[in-house]
Design a protein around this motif. Structure first.
Motif, PDB file in Angstrom:
ATOM      1  N   SER A   1      -9.218  -1.079 -22.898  1.00 51.69           N
ATOM      2  CA  SER A   1      -8.261  -0.335 -22.056  1.00 51.69           C
ATOM      3  C   SER A   1      -8.671  -0.310 -20.586  1.00 51.69           C
ATOM      4  N   ALA A   2      -7.743   0.213 -19.755  1.00 55.17           N
ATOM      5  CA  ALA A   2      -8.026   0.420 -18.331  1.00 55.17           C
ATOM      6  C   ALA A   2      -7.427   1.766 -17.940  1.00 55.17           C
ATOM      7  N   VAL A   3      -7.950   2.336 -16.846  1.00 58.50           N
ATOM      8  CA  VAL A   3      -7.420   3.609 -16.340  1.00 58.50           C
ATOM      9  C   VAL A   3      -6.725   3.337 -15.013  1.00 58.50           C
ATOM     10  N   GLU A   4      -5.510   3.832 -14.876  1.00 58.85           N
ATOM     11  CA  GLU A   4      -4.744   3.613 -13.646  1.00 58.85           C
ATOM     12  C   GLU A   4      -4.231   4.946 -13.109  1.00 58.85           C
ATOM     13  N   VAL A   5      -4.422   5.158 -11.810  1.00 61.37           N
ATOM     14  CA  VAL A   5      -3.873   6.362 -11.164  1.00 61.37           C
ATOM     15  C   VAL A   5      -2.410   6.075 -10.843  1.00 61.37           C
ATOM     16  N   ASN A   6      -1.528   6.967 -11.291  1.00 62.39           N
ATOM     17  CA  ASN A   6      -0.098   6.784 -11.028  1.00 62.39           C
ATOM     18  C   ASN A   6       0.486   8.152 -10.723  1.00 62.39           C
ATOM     19  N   LEU A   7       0.964   8.321  -9.491  1.00 62.64           N
ATOM     20  CA  LEU A   7       1.380   9.648  -9.041  1.00 62.64           C
ATOM     21  C   LEU A   7       2.857   9.704  -8.686  1.00 62.64           C
ATOM     22  N   PHE A   8       3.475  10.805  -9.046  1.00 58.61           N
ATOM     23  CA  PHE A   8       4.864  11.052  -8.640  1.00 58.61           C
ATOM     24  C   PHE A   8       4.870  11.445  -7.164  1.00 58.61           C
ATOM     25  N   TYR A   9       3.991  12.384  -6.814  1.00 59.07           N
ATOM     26  CA  TYR A   9       3.874  12.825  -5.404  1.00 59.07           C
ATOM     27  C   TYR A   9       2.711  12.040  -4.801  1.00 59.07           C
TER      28      TYR A   9
ATOM     29  N   VAL B   1      -5.260   2.188  -7.149  1.00 57.08           N
ATOM     30  CA  VAL B   1      -5.678   2.799  -5.879  1.00 57.08           C
ATOM     31  C   VAL B   1      -6.314   1.774  -4.940  1.00 57.08           C
ATOM     32  N   GLY B   2      -6.259   2.092  -3.667  1.00 56.07           N
ATOM     33  CA  GLY B   2      -6.976   1.308  -2.657  1.00 56.07           C
ATOM     34  C   GLY B   2      -6.572  -0.154  -2.628  1.00 56.07           C
ATOM     35  N   THR B   3      -5.359  -0.476  -3.040  1.00 57.33           N
ATOM     36  CA  THR B   3      -4.938  -1.873  -2.998  1.00 57.33           C
ATOM     37  C   THR B   3      -3.524  -1.939  -2.433  1.00 57.33           C
ATOM     38  N   GLY B   4      -3.318  -2.914  -1.580  1.00 54.89           N
ATOM     39  CA  GLY B   4      -1.979  -3.113  -1.039  1.00 54.89           C
ATOM     40  C   GLY B   4      -1.164  -3.976  -1.982  1.00 54.89           C
ATOM     41  N   ASN B   5      -1.740  -4.221  -3.135  1.00 56.09           N
ATOM     42  CA  ASN B   5      -1.233  -5.228  -4.053  1.00 56.09           C
ATOM     43  C   ASN B   5      -0.365  -4.659  -5.178  1.00 56.09           C
ATOM     44  N   LEU B   6       0.051  -3.373  -5.039  1.00 57.08           N
ATOM     45  CA  LEU B   6       0.799  -2.776  -6.147  1.00 57.08           C
ATOM     46  C   LEU B   6       2.169  -3.423  -6.274  1.00 57.08           C
ATOM     47  N   ARG B   7       2.652  -3.554  -7.521  1.00 54.68           N
ATOM     48  CA  ARG B   7       3.993  -4.093  -7.782  1.00 54.68           C
ATOM     49  C   ARG B   7       4.924  -2.952  -8.114  1.00 54.68           C
ATOM     50  N   GLU B   8       6.196  -3.290  -8.318  1.00 57.58           N
ATOM     51  CA  GLU B   8       7.165  -2.235  -8.634  1.00 57.58           C
ATOM     52  C   GLU B   8       7.782  -2.504  -9.994  1.00 57.58           C
ATOM     53  N   ILE B   9       7.926  -1.442 -10.800  1.00 57.63           N
ATOM     54  CA  ILE B   9       8.624  -1.666 -12.067  1.00 57.63           C
ATOM     55  C   ILE B   9      10.121  -1.438 -11.841  1.00 57.63           C
ATOM     56  N   PRO B  10      10.944  -2.261 -12.495  1.00 58.10           N
ATOM     57  CA  PRO B  10      12.378  -2.225 -12.204  1.00 58.10           C
ATOM     58  C   PRO B  10      13.059  -0.916 -12.607  1.00 58.10           C
TER      59      PRO B  10
ATOM     60  N   ARG C   1       6.461   6.574  -8.990  1.00 60.84           N
ATOM     61  CA  ARG C   1       5.849   6.094 -10.224  1.00 60.84           C
ATOM     62  C   ARG C   1       6.139   4.614 -10.475  1.00 60.84           C
ATOM     63  N   ARG C   2       7.089   4.059  -9.714  1.00 62.47           N
ATOM     64  CA  ARG C   2       7.407   2.626  -9.885  1.00 62.47           C
ATOM     65  C   ARG C   2       6.247   1.730  -9.438  1.00 62.47           C
ATOM     66  N   LYS C   3       5.356   2.271  -8.586  1.00 59.33           N
ATOM     67  CA  LYS C   3       4.266   1.442  -8.049  1.00 59.33           C
ATOM     68  C   LYS C   3       3.150   1.311  -9.078  1.00 59.33           C
ATOM     69  N   VAL C   4       2.971   0.101  -9.587  1.00 57.82           N
ATOM     70  CA  VAL C   4       1.976  -0.094 -10.645  1.00 57.82           C
ATOM     71  C   VAL C   4       1.052  -1.256 -10.312  1.00 57.82           C
ATOM     72  N   ASP C   5      -0.098  -1.229 -10.951  1.00 55.52           N
ATOM     73  CA  ASP C   5      -1.114  -2.256 -10.685  1.00 55.52           C
ATOM     74  C   ASP C   5      -0.807  -3.525 -11.501  1.00 55.52           C
ATOM     75  N   PRO C   6      -0.848  -4.700 -10.851  1.00 60.10           N
ATOM     76  CA  PRO C   6      -0.563  -5.939 -11.585  1.00 60.10           C
ATOM     77  C   PRO C   6      -1.591  -6.235 -12.682  1.00 60.10           C
ATOM     78  N   GLU C   7      -2.780  -5.607 -12.578  1.00 64.28           N
ATOM     79  CA  GLU C   7      -3.786  -5.804 -13.638  1.00 64.28           C
ATOM     80  C   GLU C   7      -3.709  -4.713 -14.697  1.00 64.28           C
ATOM     81  N   GLY C   8      -2.838  -3.734 -14.453  1.00 65.71           N
ATOM     82  CA  GLY C   8      -2.799  -2.573 -15.347  1.00 65.71           C
ATOM     83  C   GLY C   8      -1.451  -2.395 -16.017  1.00 65.71           C
TER      84      GLY C   8
END
Ligand code: PTJ
Length: 261
Positions: free
Chosen positions: A102-110, A134-143, A149-156
């Motif tokens: 598994s992996a842990v991902e920070v995902n915030l509404f606010y 966190v700390g990456t300009g590389n976040l993707r968006e879920i449709p 919360r749409r901003k998610v990590d491409p590795e996560g």
């Protein structure tokens, strides 16, 4: 739950509930929890009160099914928000360690940069080395999702086959299901959109759930075959478990004044 300095006397009948509240307030003062997180906690508390502030039989069934799903998943991701970090960062890290894949991902509404970093630091203090989201300009968006919360990590979360989304608003669970991911939630409200949409909804307080999940995964790790885990998942019925949780709340007994003493 990590002990904190508390004003609540040990013999108070609702000691644990009040200590959890103090933990959340501490998390708010430390910048982990959003203002709105305090209100969300109050809503959770009222459902917990109706459950008698304990883990019920239907919740144990959900925990068992969740454990089986976690063990069968190839890329599970544990999504962490402010409330979850304030209440059980250490236990989430333990669960992640146990699951291995598994992996842990920070995902915030606010979402703010500052809260992202504070939550990541809290997880680092618990020994977690790799923190996604966190700390990456590389976040993707879920449709089909407008919130942060749409901003998610491409590795996560983007490539996960299973996402653990405790204490959520409903939109993301719906979006994740549309992406064919399995979703496990922890939500004291059995009527929430998250609860009715997830594959497994654990209607219980997160502070009780994560330690119980850890125990259950350890048990299955030693005792259950893949086929048995698949059997647990296929015989699990989330709607039925939610109805049972609601029934327990409905039949919640009013105590008389003398019983309260
Ligand atoms: O940290 P952020 O920015 O991602 O924001 C987090 C909150 C919680 C503010 C955000 O996700 C939110 O507004 O959530 P909701 O829509 O209020 O949903 C939270 C759900 O969690 C509600 O149904 C509550 O009943 C439930 N809940 C609150 N505390 C607990 C809980 N369920 C389990 N354990 C709790 N301790």
């Amino acid at each position: 739950m990590t002990p904190i300095k508390t004003f609540v006397p040990k013999n108070h009948p609702r000691y644990f509930s009040l200590v959890i509240r103090e933990k959340l307030v501490e998390g708010f003062k430390n910048g982990l929890v959003a203002h709105e997180g305090l209100i969300a906690h109050g809503r959770g508390e009222s459902f917990d009160y109706l459950l008698g502030e304990k883990t019920t039989e239907p919740a144990l069934k959900s925990i068992d099914a969740a454990s089986a799903l976690f063990m069968l998943a190839d890329r599970p991701v544990l999504s962490v928000n402010g409330n979850t970090a304030a209440l059980c960062a250490k236990e989430i890290c333990e669960l992640n360690y146990l699951l291995k894949k598994s992996a842990v991902e920070v995902n915030l509404f606010y979402r703010t940069k500052k809260r992202e970093e504070l939550i990541a630091n809290e997880l680092r203090k618990c020994g977690l080395k790799k923190i996604l989201g966190v700390g990456t300009g590389n976040l993707r968006e879920i449709p089909e999702l407008e919130s942060n919360r749409r901003k998610v990590d491409p590795e996560g979360i983007l490539i996960a086959d299973l996402v653990f989304v405790p204490l959520e608003d409903g939109d993301r669970t719906i979006a994740l299901k549309k992406m064919n991911k399995k979703v496990i939630t922890v939500d004291l409200n059995p009527l929430s959109r998250t609860s009715v949409t997830a594959d497994v909804s654990i209607v219980d307080n997160i502070v009780r759930v994560v330690p119980q999940l850890i125990k259950c995964i350890e048990y299955h790790g030693k005792n259950s075959t893949k086929k048995e885990l698949q059997g647990i998942v296929s015989s699990y019925n989330n709607d039925e478990v939610l109805r049972e949780g609601l029934d327990i709340m409905r039949s919640s007994k009013m105590l008389t004044a003398s019983e309260h003493k």
